[in-house]
Design an enzyme around this catalytic site. Sequence first.
Site, PDB file in Angstrom:
ATOM      1  N   ASP A   1       0.845  -1.199   0.000  1.00 28.98           N
ATOM      2  CA  ASP A   1       0.000   0.000   0.000  1.00 28.98           C
ATOM      3  C   ASP A   1       0.876   1.243   0.000  1.00 28.98           C
ATOM      4  O   ASP A   1       2.043   1.215   0.412  1.00 28.98           O
ATOM      5  CB  ASP A   1      -0.957   0.005   1.187  1.00 28.98           C
ATOM      6  CG  ASP A   1      -0.249   0.027   2.534  1.00 28.98           C
ATOM      7  OD1 ASP A   1       0.748  -0.714   2.698  1.00 28.98           O
ATOM      8  OD2 ASP A   1      -0.677   0.791   3.427  1.00 28.98           O
TER       9      ASP A   1
ATOM     10  N   ASP B   1       9.000   3.735  -1.182  1.00 29.12           N
ATOM     11  CA  ASP B   1       8.285   3.292   0.026  1.00 29.12           C
ATOM     12  C   ASP B   1       6.993   2.570  -0.342  1.00 29.12           C
ATOM     13  O   ASP B   1       5.954   3.199  -0.431  1.00 29.12           O
ATOM     14  CB  ASP B   1       7.992   4.506   0.898  1.00 29.12           C
ATOM     15  CG  ASP B   1       7.440   4.148   2.254  1.00 29.12           C
ATOM     16  OD1 ASP B   1       7.517   2.962   2.636  1.00 29.12           O
ATOM     17  OD2 ASP B   1       6.919   5.041   2.929  1.00 29.12           O
TER      18      ASP B   1
ATOM     19  N   GLU C   1       0.116  -0.755   5.782  1.00 29.83           N
ATOM     20  CA  GLU C   1       1.197  -0.225   6.623  1.00 29.83           C
ATOM     21  C   GLU C   1       1.102   1.287   6.725  1.00 29.83           C
ATOM     22  O   GLU C   1       1.399   1.868   7.763  1.00 29.83           O
ATOM     23  CB  GLU C   1       2.555  -0.639   6.055  1.00 29.83           C
ATOM     24  CG  GLU C   1       3.724  -0.441   7.014  1.00 29.83           C
ATOM     25  CD  GLU C   1       4.351   0.949   6.957  1.00 29.83           C
ATOM     26  OE1 GLU C   1       5.179   1.266   7.842  1.00 29.83           O
ATOM     27  OE2 GLU C   1       4.025   1.727   6.045  1.00 29.83           O
TER      28      GLU C   1
END
Length: 381
Positions: free
Chosen positions: A78, A107, A140
């Site tokens: 995510d 990320d 997350e």
Amino acid sequence: MSHPSFTSDPIALLQDLLRCRSVTPADDGALSVVAHALEMMGFEVTRLAFGPEGEQTPNLYARLGTGKPCLCFAGHTDVVPPGEGWSCDPFAGDIKDGHIYGRGTADMKGGVAAALAAVARRLEAGPLKGSLAFLITGDEEGPAHYGTKSVLEWMKERGEAPDFCLLGEPTNPAEMGDVIKIGRRGSMNVVITVKGVQGHVAYPHLADNPIHRLVPILSDLTSRTLDQGSEWFAPSSLQITSVDVGNPATNVIPAMAQARVNIRFNDLHTSESLRNWIGDVVSYHAPEATMEVAVSGESFLTDPGTEVGQLSEAVQAVTGRQPKLDTGGGTSDARFITHCCPVAEFGLVGATMHKRDEHVSLASVEQLTQVYLEFMQRFGV
């Protein structure tokens, strides 16, 4: 969305992941990309969903082999919202001037792609000596209530206990090989609410001003030096993030005053010890005040022993840099994983994470893939 033909190519995998608009809590096929690649390599893949009906968080756990040692790669697919002002489509995986662009490149879809490609290369080299696992969550960047934490509980019930976990968060500030994270500070949020009696400012004896009690509470909290740091951690930090009385008038004493405080704390404290200290301060100045405490995670440290040493050697072999062992930055899912097995973090350069035009170099994705492969060899899988 098309599945890459060669799972040993991290860029093809990363582009497929980037083309999934997996802004928390959406998945948009991102975990299917991971699952397909793992199934191509022979992993037994289990799709897991936890949480309230209709709002469940998608996750994935996969295992190949049963031997020891067992190495687990962890991460998330995510991403945060892209925002405005991009020079390219944030969900296209465009390549320009030796860099790949898209929300999640750093990320941390890049880390997930590198781990998948590294494992593919390891399997091409011969049979495993131990076993491998993947723990990938789709939550997350959000509340993280039903992501990695829930998967770990599911694993515990089934006796799934890796010997070491490598989390691919972007740990490097500027160059590949800068930093390996071997711990994280704890984080807690505290909401302090002091109630009073509303009244006219000209008649204070008929009112009770809660601000006058909240201010000394905050003064006491901020005047204390929590610590000077420890061997692996920077000094703990208490920050006031909000003070609110909800009062637009200049001639009214408000009935309520509220403050929000965040503490990032090292291994010299626990959330319980800090909660007790704040509670004592609040009770001294405002016995009727209330406190709401939310703990994101306790501080933790992974022993910088054999496995961390092997990871350091792998990083240096590929990048030519001796990585610093560090515990700084925000929280990550490592705070949950540490209760299951030792965990360290090493990923891409995070300079553009959460920014518009997030990107990483193609060379760095290949380097990360090679680091993961080198580490597997040293770890003995």
